[in-house]
Design an enzyme around this catalytic site. Structure first.
Site, PDB file in Angstrom:
ATOM      1  N   ASN A   1      -1.236   4.803  16.626  1.00  0.00           N
ATOM      2  CA  ASN A   1      -1.570   4.171  15.348  1.00  0.00           C
ATOM      3  C   ASN A   1      -0.791   2.856  15.304  1.00  0.00           C
ATOM      4  O   ASN A   1       0.393   2.841  14.991  1.00  0.00           O
ATOM      5  CB  ASN A   1      -1.154   5.120  14.219  1.00  0.00           C
TER       6      ASN A   1
ATOM      7  N   ARG B   1      -6.122   5.212  16.100  1.00  0.00           N
ATOM      8  CA  ARG B   1      -6.523   5.069  14.707  1.00  0.00           C
ATOM      9  C   ARG B   1      -6.998   3.634  14.505  1.00  0.00           C
ATOM     10  O   ARG B   1      -6.248   2.689  14.729  1.00  0.00           O
ATOM     11  CB  ARG B   1      -5.335   5.340  13.799  1.00  0.00           C
TER      12      ARG B   1
ATOM     13  N   HIS C   1      -8.730   6.081   4.354  1.00  0.00           N
ATOM     14  CA  HIS C   1      -8.021   7.379   4.431  1.00  0.00           C
ATOM     15  C   HIS C   1      -8.947   8.495   4.922  1.00  0.00           C
ATOM     16  O   HIS C   1      -8.713   9.677   4.654  1.00  0.00           O
ATOM     17  CB  HIS C   1      -7.415   7.793   3.064  1.00  0.00           C
TER      18      HIS C   1
ATOM     19  N   ARG D   1       0.430  -2.211  -3.476  1.00  0.00           N
ATOM     20  CA  ARG D   1      -0.926  -2.758  -3.688  1.00  0.00           C
ATOM     21  C   ARG D   1      -1.375  -2.506  -5.123  1.00  0.00           C
ATOM     22  O   ARG D   1      -1.072  -1.468  -5.697  1.00  0.00           O
ATOM     23  CB  ARG D   1      -1.913  -2.105  -2.714  1.00  0.00           C
TER      24      ARG D   1
ATOM     25  N   GLY E   1       1.771  13.411  -3.028  1.00  0.00           N
ATOM     26  CA  GLY E   1       0.961  14.576  -3.400  1.00  0.00           C
ATOM     27  C   GLY E   1       1.547  15.885  -2.898  1.00  0.00           C
ATOM     28  O   GLY E   1       1.477  16.914  -3.575  1.00  0.00           O
TER      29      GLY E   1
ATOM     30  N   GLU F   1      -3.247  13.549   9.927  1.00  0.00           N
ATOM     31  CA  GLU F   1      -4.217  12.610  10.489  1.00  0.00           C
ATOM     32  C   GLU F   1      -4.144  12.568  12.013  1.00  0.00           C
ATOM     33  O   GLU F   1      -5.154  12.401  12.693  1.00  0.00           O
ATOM     34  CB  GLU F   1      -3.967  11.209   9.901  1.00  0.00           C
TER      35      GLU F   1
END
Ligand code: ADP
Length: 391
Positions: free
Chosen positions: A8, A92, A180, A240, A329, A378
């Site tokens: 990644n 990725r 995502h 962001r 989360g 991921e």
């Protein structure tokens, strides 16, 4: 033994993971990070269990480029895993454009096509492709596989794929791609294993990390997402802005006389939780702060999640489950509590103790909507795809 390497490559960092290919899921052996590429780069390596194995500064020649960083990372991997035979490298890639709804082997034609998407993701796509070039030079014999952040969302119907601009812009690629996707793909698969009935239903997944978005899934496929053309839309994030009235951009251009690089810097790097709090982009820091601005930044974050939850439930025509994932989360009981409080009208009742304990199921027995916490992975999604395409 056949191994899979997952890469990644970001603007100044390279995350990597080594997996052993097996009859079932690829097994993680180690993960690593080279950060501050182009400056005082550092390499760190962890075991699959998360124990630190190494932290070292890179020599200047290796620190300067992605090629150097990858070479340094691989030398370390080879020293520690001398039997590793890397047969596939999974990358990725942030943008797969309108065509890629699945992972794909990176041939020269595919790479040329992905280069044409650089204008759609100028901050990420060039670095992702630099990682591909470096890996091809290092492993000419391995299959190189691209896994896209956008691919999972290609199932969006037209109304969730377009903006209300003249058609010509849609044809040029100005669309709601969503991001995502690797995380949502993982969650969809995990839900299919652990709760097939919920997976078959209407689920909203909240991926809340430094980057944050939400996805409405119908029968495990993306129907709508909060991110659109870029990774700026939707929820506020660490730095962001999230959703913004386009009139604000006109004001910045015309009245504040800002140019494109200045606006890009403002929206990507100075806004979100950092901009609102004036303290930090990091949720842990904000949760630990007594400053009222930290409180307001958290309130705005959870308010926007609640708004989007209502909107996505409407798009799905109902709601059977909510899944929290990503660093915030998965770990912040406070944020989950703040999001779910007062949501009885939509069928959500939280179990306070289960939530405080970061349990997998955090809704009460009386809750019509099941609320779950599922750690995302991921890298495993990429490793699976690379192993599959190399087989
Ligand atoms: P990225 O999008 O870079 O992969 P992560 O998914 O790792 O980011 O999420 C990073 C965010 O998760 C940070 O804001 C961090 O403060 C937050 N986070 C991690 N652990 C906790 C925790 N225990 N409580 C609150 N926030 C947390």
């Amino acid at each position: 033994m056949a191994h899979v390497l997952v890469l990644n490559a970001g603007s100044s960092s390279l995350k990597f993971g080594l997996f052993l290919q097996g009859p079932g899921d690829p097994q993680p052996l180690a993960t690593g990070l080279v950060d501050r590429i182009g400056g005082a780069a550092r390499l760190s390596l962890k075991s699959a269990a998360g124990e630190p194995l190494l932290k070292t500064d890179l020599p200047a020649d290796q620190a300067a480029t992605h090629h150097g960083a990858l070479h340094a990372a691989l030398s370390e991997v080879e020293t520690r895993f001398p039997d590793a035979a890397i047969t596939a490298v999974g990358h990725r890639i942030v943008h797969g454009g309108r065509d890629y709804a699945d992972p794909v082997e990176l041939t020269p034609d595919v790479i040329a096509g992905l280069r044409t998407l650089v204008p759609f993701a100028p901050l990420h796509q060039p670095h992702n492709l630099a990682g591909v070039e470096a890996a091809m030079a290092e492993f000419p014999q391995a299959r190189q596989v691209a896994c896209f952040d956008t691919a999972f969302h290609r199932s969006h119907p037209f109304v969730n794929d377009t903006f209300a601009l003249p058609r010509a812009y849609y044809e040029k690629g100005v669309r709601r791609y969503g991001f995502h996707g690797l995380s949502y793909d993982y969650i969809s698969g995990a839900l299919a294993d652990m709760a097939p009935t919920l997976h078959a239903g209407r689920v909203v997944v909240a991926h809340l990390g430094n980057g944050a978005s939400m996805c409405g899934m119908l029968a495990g496929r993306s129907l709508a997402s909060t991110m659109g053309f870029s990774a700026l839309d939707g929820l506020p994030m660490g730095t962001r802005s999230g959703q913004l009235d386009p009139g604000v951009l006109l004001y910045l251009l015309e009245q504040e006389r800002m140019d494109a690089p200045a606006i890009s810097d403002l929206l990507y790097k100075q806004s979100g939780l950092l901009g609102l709090s004036g303290i930090s982009h990091d949720m842990r820091t904000l949760e630990g702060s007594d400053d009222p601005h930290a409180r307001q930044a958290i309130d705005y974050f959870t308010f926007r999640i609640r708004r989007e939850l209502g909107g996505l439930a409407a798009a799905l025509e109902g709601l059977d489950a909510v899944v929290f994932t990503g660093g915030i989360g998965e770990n912040s009981a406070r944020i989950r509590h703040q999001v779910c409080t007062g949501m009885g009208w939509i069928g959500i009742e939280l179990d306070k103790d289960a939530n405080a304990a970061n349990a997998t199921v955090i809704s009460s027995d009386l809750s019509r909507v099941r609320v779950l916490v599922i750690p995302t992975n991921e890298e495993l999604v990429i490793a699976r795809a690379a192993a599959r395409l190399a087989a």
